[in-house]
Scaffold this active site. Structure first.
Site, PDB file in Angstrom:
ATOM      1  N   TYR A 225      -1.018  -0.621  10.266  1.00 19.78           N
ATOM      2  CA  TYR A 225      -1.259  -1.148   8.909  1.00 19.78           C
ATOM      3  C   TYR A 225      -0.107  -0.743   7.990  1.00 19.78           C
ATOM      4  O   TYR A 225       0.427  -1.557   7.235  1.00 19.78           O
ATOM      5  CB  TYR A 225      -2.589  -0.586   8.392  1.00 19.78           C
ATOM      6  CG  TYR A 225      -2.889  -0.840   6.929  1.00 19.78           C
ATOM      7  CD1 TYR A 225      -3.317  -2.092   6.489  1.00 19.78           C
ATOM      8  CD2 TYR A 225      -2.773   0.191   5.985  1.00 19.78           C
ATOM      9  CE1 TYR A 225      -3.609  -2.310   5.147  1.00 19.78           C
ATOM     10  CE2 TYR A 225      -3.068  -0.021   4.645  1.00 19.78           C
ATOM     11  CZ  TYR A 225      -3.489  -1.277   4.232  1.00 19.78           C
ATOM     12  OH  TYR A 225      -3.780  -1.494   2.905  1.00 19.78           O
TER      13      TYR A 225
ATOM     14  N   SER B 250       0.856  -1.184   0.000  1.00 20.94           N
ATOM     15  CA  SER B 250       0.000   0.000   0.000  1.00 20.94           C
ATOM     16  C   SER B 250       0.894   1.236   0.000  1.00 20.94           C
ATOM     17  O   SER B 250       1.999   1.196   0.571  1.00 20.94           O
ATOM     18  CB  SER B 250      -0.865   0.022   1.260  1.00 20.94           C
ATOM     19  OG  SER B 250      -1.476   1.294   1.412  1.00 20.94           O
TER      20      SER B 250
HETATM   21  P1  NAP Z   1     -11.501  -5.728   0.608  1.00 20.15           P
HETATM   22  O1  NAP Z   1     -12.429  -5.215  -0.439  1.00 20.15           O
HETATM   23  O2  NAP Z   1     -11.772  -5.404   2.047  1.00 20.15           O
HETATM   24  O3  NAP Z   1     -11.373  -7.313   0.442  1.00 20.15           O
HETATM   25  C1  NAP Z   1     -10.487  -8.008   1.268  1.00 20.15           C
HETATM   26  C2  NAP Z   1     -10.459  -9.459   0.866  1.00 20.15           C
HETATM   27  O4  NAP Z   1      -9.502 -10.104   1.727  1.00 20.15           O
HETATM   28  C3  NAP Z   1     -11.788 -10.158   1.062  1.00 20.15           C
HETATM   29  O5  NAP Z   1     -12.008 -11.029  -0.029  1.00 20.15           O
HETATM   30  C4  NAP Z   1     -11.593 -10.939   2.358  1.00 20.15           C
HETATM   31  O6  NAP Z   1     -12.279 -12.192   2.404  1.00 20.15           O
HETATM   32  C5  NAP Z   1     -10.113 -11.232   2.297  1.00 20.15           C
HETATM   33  N1  NAP Z   1      -9.546 -11.506   3.621  1.00 20.15           N
HETATM   34  C6  NAP Z   1      -9.514 -10.689   4.710  1.00 20.15           C
HETATM   35  N2  NAP Z   1      -8.917 -11.337   5.729  1.00 20.15           N
HETATM   36  C7  NAP Z   1      -8.595 -12.567   5.295  1.00 20.15           C
HETATM   37  C8  NAP Z   1      -7.969 -13.696   5.871  1.00 20.15           C
HETATM   38  N3  NAP Z   1      -7.568 -13.678   7.154  1.00 20.15           N
HETATM   39  N4  NAP Z   1      -7.782 -14.798   5.116  1.00 20.15           N
HETATM   40  C9  NAP Z   1      -8.192 -14.826   3.817  1.00 20.15           C
HETATM   41  N5  NAP Z   1      -8.790 -13.790   3.204  1.00 20.15           N
HETATM   42  C10 NAP Z   1      -8.990 -12.682   3.943  1.00 20.15           C
HETATM   43  O7  NAP Z   1      -9.992  -5.238   0.350  1.00 20.15           O
HETATM   44  P2  NAP Z   1      -9.305  -4.561  -0.942  1.00 20.15           P
HETATM   45  O8  NAP Z   1      -9.506  -3.093  -0.827  1.00 20.15           O
HETATM   46  O9  NAP Z   1      -9.692  -5.264  -2.170  1.00 20.15           O
HETATM   47  O10 NAP Z   1      -7.770  -4.809  -0.586  1.00 20.15           O
HETATM   48  C11 NAP Z   1      -7.034  -5.882  -1.130  1.00 20.15           C
HETATM   49  C12 NAP Z   1      -5.562  -5.679  -0.784  1.00 20.15           C
HETATM   50  O11 NAP Z   1      -5.117  -4.425  -1.302  1.00 20.15           O
HETATM   51  C13 NAP Z   1      -5.280  -5.638   0.712  1.00 20.15           C
HETATM   52  O12 NAP Z   1      -4.044  -6.281   0.974  1.00 20.15           O
HETATM   53  C14 NAP Z   1      -5.180  -4.158   1.018  1.00 20.15           C
HETATM   54  O13 NAP Z   1      -4.380  -3.885   2.153  1.00 20.15           O
HETATM   55  C15 NAP Z   1      -4.547  -3.652  -0.267  1.00 20.15           C
HETATM   56  N6  NAP Z   1      -4.789  -2.224  -0.509  1.00 20.15           N
HETATM   57  C16 NAP Z   1      -6.047  -1.743  -0.685  1.00 20.15           C
HETATM   58  C17 NAP Z   1      -6.229  -0.377  -0.897  1.00 20.15           C
HETATM   59  C18 NAP Z   1      -7.589   0.252  -1.115  1.00 20.15           C
HETATM   60  O14 NAP Z   1      -7.698   1.500  -1.082  1.00 20.15           O
HETATM   61  N7  NAP Z   1      -8.650  -0.517  -1.311  1.00 20.15           N
HETATM   62  C19 NAP Z   1      -5.128   0.488  -0.903  1.00 20.15           C
HETATM   63  C20 NAP Z   1      -3.862  -0.054  -0.717  1.00 20.15           C
HETATM   64  C21 NAP Z   1      -3.704  -1.410  -0.512  1.00 20.15           C
HETATM   65  P3  NAP Z   1     -13.898 -12.280   2.589  1.00 20.15           P
HETATM   66  O15 NAP Z   1     -14.468 -11.819   1.276  1.00 20.15           O
HETATM   67  O16 NAP Z   1     -14.145 -13.723   2.849  1.00 20.15           O
HETATM   68  O17 NAP Z   1     -14.235 -11.381   3.724  1.00 20.15           O
END
Ligand code: NAP
Length: 248
Positions: free
Chosen positions: A157, A143
């Site tokens: 985080y 991130s």
């Molecule tokens: P999201 O929409 O909240 O989705 C998170 C996903 O991770 C969900 O499918 C969830 O599973 C899964 N998950 C959470 N805990 C888990 C665990 N213990 N074991 C297995 N799966 C797990 O998140 P996102 O925004 O797409 O983010 C994806 C990645 O990008 C993350 O690593 C996040 O830190 C990174 N990121 C995101 C952003 C942003 O602005 N969105 C920015 C920078 C980095 P369930 O569906 O079963 O709940």
């Protein structure tokens, strides 16, 4: 040779966009989830409807026994793994460090850091030519917070994502002669459910004015960068950490 991809947290957000795009590009995809079975099955159904191969597999990436069981299922259902996207990740509510608990930090590091390490370890055992494998590629989700620090929101985080960056560089060098490339994508603010899960459902739109491109990114825009890093077109890229953040 069919490319076999495991996407952790592949049921929603960036992981779902990655699984869908990979399915369109001919990868057989294992869609991992931890709680939301319905979203993961809907991603699988969409890939199958397009003629692709996919299945959903439940596992908490921070639980070693569950990760081992997940890999055993991937081996059985899809064959030898060639690609891994360590996407599963969590944030938490906005708190200063002097308000945060050890339990919060343990969850933050268990999922974001140890989950990435555990899944990578099992991938290397399958991909590395040292272990009789045929090589592969790993992409980790970091991130921009790793650079910015997350002050006032979630420094824990940001620190966990800093560990992901360092792990990416170190593992990349460790396995560079074993057919495995390891890279990371550092997204900026992306429209997904993650902001609501940290108690700020409007965060992405609220932050638009602080982003040089004046808008949050989409999950698909991150998926496209991930698929490039997985592909042979990125054949000389390893240990790279790619900012995909609208300039932030
Ligand atoms: P999201 O929409 O909240 O989705 C998170 C996903 O991770 C969900 O499918 C969830 O599973 C899964 N998950 C959470 N805990 C888990 C665990 N213990 N074991 C297995 N799966 C797990 O998140 P996102 O925004 O797409 O983010 C994806 C990645 O990008 C993350 O690593 C996040 O830190 C990174 N990121 C995101 C952003 C942003 O602005 N969105 C920015 C920078 C980095 P369930 O569906 O079963 O709940």
């Amino acid at each position: 040779m069919t490319q076999v991809l495991l996407v952790t947290g592949g049921g929603r957000g960036i992981g779902a966009a990655t699984a869908l795009l990979a399915g369109q590009r001919g990868y057989a995809v294992a869609v991992n989830y931890t709680a939301d079975a319905a979203s993961a099955s809907s991603v699988v159904e969409r890939i199958r409807a397009d003629g692709g191969r996919a299945f959903a597999v439940q596992a908490d990436v921070s639980d070693e026994a569950q990760v081992l069981a997940m890999y055993a299922r991937v081996d059985r259902e899809l064959g030898l793994l060639t690609a891994l996207v360590n996407n599963a990740g969590v944030v938490d509510s906005s708190q200063r460090v002097d308000e945060q608990s050890l339990a919060r930090w343990q969850r933050m590091f268990a999922i974001n850091v140890f989950g990435t390490l555990l899944c990578s370890r099992e991938a290397v055992k399958r991909m590395s030519t040292r272990h009789g494998g045929q090589g592969g590629a790993i992409v980790n989700l970091s991130s921009v917070a790793a650079q910015l620090g997350g002050a006032g929101q979630y420094v824990d985080y940001a620190a966990a994502k800093g560990a992901v960056d360092t792990f990416t560089r170190g593992l990349a060098r460790e396995v560079a002669t074993e057919g495995i490339r390891v890279n990371a994508v550092r997204p900026g603010v992306i429209e997904t459910d993650i902001h609501a899960s940290g108690g700020q459902p409007d965060r992405a739109q609220r932050m638009a004015g602080m982003i040089p491109m004046q808008r949050p990114g989409t999950a698909r825009e991150i998926a496209q960068a991930i698929l490039w890093l997985l592909s042979n077109e990125a054949g000389y890229a390893t240990g790279a950490v790619l900012d995909v953040s609208g300039g932030r």
